[in-house]
Design an enzyme around this catalytic site. Structure first.
Site, short mmCIF file in Angstrom:
data_model
loop_
_atom_site.label_atom_id
_atom_site.label_comp_id
_atom_site.label_asym_id
_atom_site.label_seq_id
_atom_site.Cartn_x
_atom_site.Cartn_y
_atom_site.Cartn_z
N SER A 142 0.99 -1.27 0.45
CA SER A 142 0.08 0.36 0.12
C SER A 142 1.17 1.07 -0.26
O SER A 142 1.74 1.30 0.92
CB SER A 142 -0.71 -0.33 1.72
OG SER A 142 -1.67 1.39 0.79
N THR A 194 -9.57 -1.47 3.79
CA THR A 194 -9.59 -1.93 2.33
C THR A 194 -9.29 -3.28 2.34
O THR A 194 -10.20 -3.45 3.60
CB THR A 194 -7.84 -1.06 1.86
OG1 THR A 194 -7.73 -1.85 0.61
CG2 THR A 194 -7.11 -2.74 2.44
N LYS A 241 -13.92 -3.79 3.95
CA LYS A 241 -15.05 -2.97 4.26
C LYS A 241 -16.40 -2.97 4.01
O LYS A 241 -17.22 -2.37 4.78
CB LYS A 241 -14.78 -2.27 1.83
CG LYS A 241 -13.21 -1.66 1.81
CD LYS A 241 -13.41 -1.75 0.25
CE LYS A 241 -12.15 -0.51 0.36
NZ LYS A 241 -11.64 0.27 -0.98
N ASP A 243 -14.06 6.33 -0.63
CA ASP A 243 -14.21 5.88 -2.69
C ASP A 243 -14.76 6.34 -3.49
O ASP A 243 -14.75 7.29 -4.35
CB ASP A 243 -14.21 4.53 -2.11
CG ASP A 243 -13.03 3.52 -1.87
OD1 ASP A 243 -11.64 4.30 -1.68
OD2 ASP A 243 -13.55 2.54 -1.64
N GLY A 281 -16.87 -6.03 -5.98
CA GLY A 281 -16.38 -5.86 -3.94
C GLY A 281 -16.55 -4.46 -3.67
O GLY A 281 -17.56 -4.06 -4.63
N GLY A 282 -15.95 -3.98 -2.49
CA GLY A 282 -16.32 -3.29 -2.42
C GLY A 282 -16.11 -1.45 -3.16
O GLY A 282 -17.14 -0.83 -2.68
N ALA A 283 -14.81 -2.00 -3.50
CA ALA A 283 -14.59 -0.27 -4.63
C ALA A 283 -15.60 -0.12 -5.48
O ALA A 283 -16.23 0.72 -6.20
CB ALA A 283 -13.62 -0.01 -5.04
N TYR A 304 -3.05 1.51 -8.92
CA TYR A 304 -2.25 2.62 -9.10
C TYR A 304 -0.72 1.90 -8.48
O TYR A 304 -0.22 2.72 -9.63
CB TYR A 304 -2.55 3.59 -7.83
CG TYR A 304 -2.12 3.35 -7.09
CD1 TYR A 304 -1.15 3.17 -5.89
CD2 TYR A 304 -3.20 2.66 -6.19
CE1 TYR A 304 -1.25 2.77 -4.80
CE2 TYR A 304 -3.63 2.49 -4.11
CZ TYR A 304 -1.83 1.75 -4.35
OH TYR A 304 -2.22 1.46 -2.69
#
Length: 259
Positions: free
Chosen positions: A15, A62, A66, A102, A128-130, A210
């Site tokens: 991260s 994360t 989440k 987010d 998923g969560g994102a 990223y």
């Protein structure tokens, strides 16, 4: 004494968040430090307990917690409740409060790309969560979200939009395609969530990954953006919640982009 903040997740040594937040603390001369809370599921409560005891001032959350973290919270903000995922938690007025920054981070990314999603078909890879935050942004921008899942039949009653499988995606075209899966992230940088040729069917692409900055997914799109701006934007929004102040997102993004 410095206040402690951190990221709760699993297998998160990759991260960028500590660099982001510790740069933020240095820039604004805030007495804080940001750590990684790399925990197995049975150890989540340890971090929640430290939040309640004010040993930790605030956490980000994360993969894969989440959704899991919600059961520990007293209050979930409306946007986080609508999304069904929390990525920022603070203990305030004797209550644990969960937010979803987010949502803000992805919305800022769409603005930065100058995308106009209204009445456009937007394809979202992953559920998923994102991806839930991304879906809510697209809905609020009046786009037409289409989720792409390996198991559409299992989740067809969980989302208020069309859900297709990866095979059907091969026959589709659209305005924007968004990778919300971890496929292609470091160290497996030679992977792509879909056959690269399919990216020709979309005007724009966003990869929430990223690291690396240019994924295999982005190498083959017409015009794309990685997840770094979203990462910085959601992180700054979390700091605004914790510090109760507003900050200049682009200033911090430009400084971090050079690192």
């Amino acid at each position: 004494m410095k206040k402690i903040y951190g990221l709760l997740g699993r297998n998160i040594n990759y991260s960028f968040s500590p660099l982001l937040h510790n740069h933020f603390f240095n820039k604004y001369k805030i007495s804080g430090t940001y750590e990684l809370f790399n925990r197995e599921p049975e150890n989540i409560e340890e971090i929640i307990h430290k939040l309640k005891n004010k040993e930790i001032a605030g956490i980000n959350v994360t993969i894969p917690y989440k959704e899991e973290v919600i059961k520990y919270l007293d209050i979930v903000t409306p946007e986080a409740k609508a999304i069904g995922a929390v990525n920022t938690v603070v203990f305030e007025n004797n209550k644990l409060i969960g937010y979803n920054t987010d949502y803000f981070g992805f919305l800022e990314s769409v603005k930065k790309m100058n995308l106009h999603c209204e009445n456009k078909e937007i394809y979202i890879l992953g559920t998923g969560g994102a991806s839930k935050a991304v879906l809510k942004v697209i809905e609020d921008l009046k786009g037409i979200p289409i989720l792409v899942s390996r198991t559409p039949d299992k989740i067809k009653n969980s989302f208020p939009c069309e859900i297709i499988d990866y095979e059907l995606l091969k026959s589709r075209k659209g305005y924007l395609i968004i990778n919300c899966t971890p496929v292609g992230t470091y160290p497996e940088i030679d992977k792509c969530p879909i056959p690269t040729k399919l990216l020709e069917n979309f005007d724009f692409a966003i990869d929430l990954i990223y690291n690396p900055r240019v994924t295999k997914f982005l190498k083959h799109c017409k015009k794309g953006m990685n997840g770094f701006y979203m990462l910085v934007a959601q992180g700054i929004k979390a700091q605004e919640i914790w510090q109760k102040k507003t900050f200049n997102l682009d200033d911090i993004y430009e400084e971090l982009e050079k690192k």
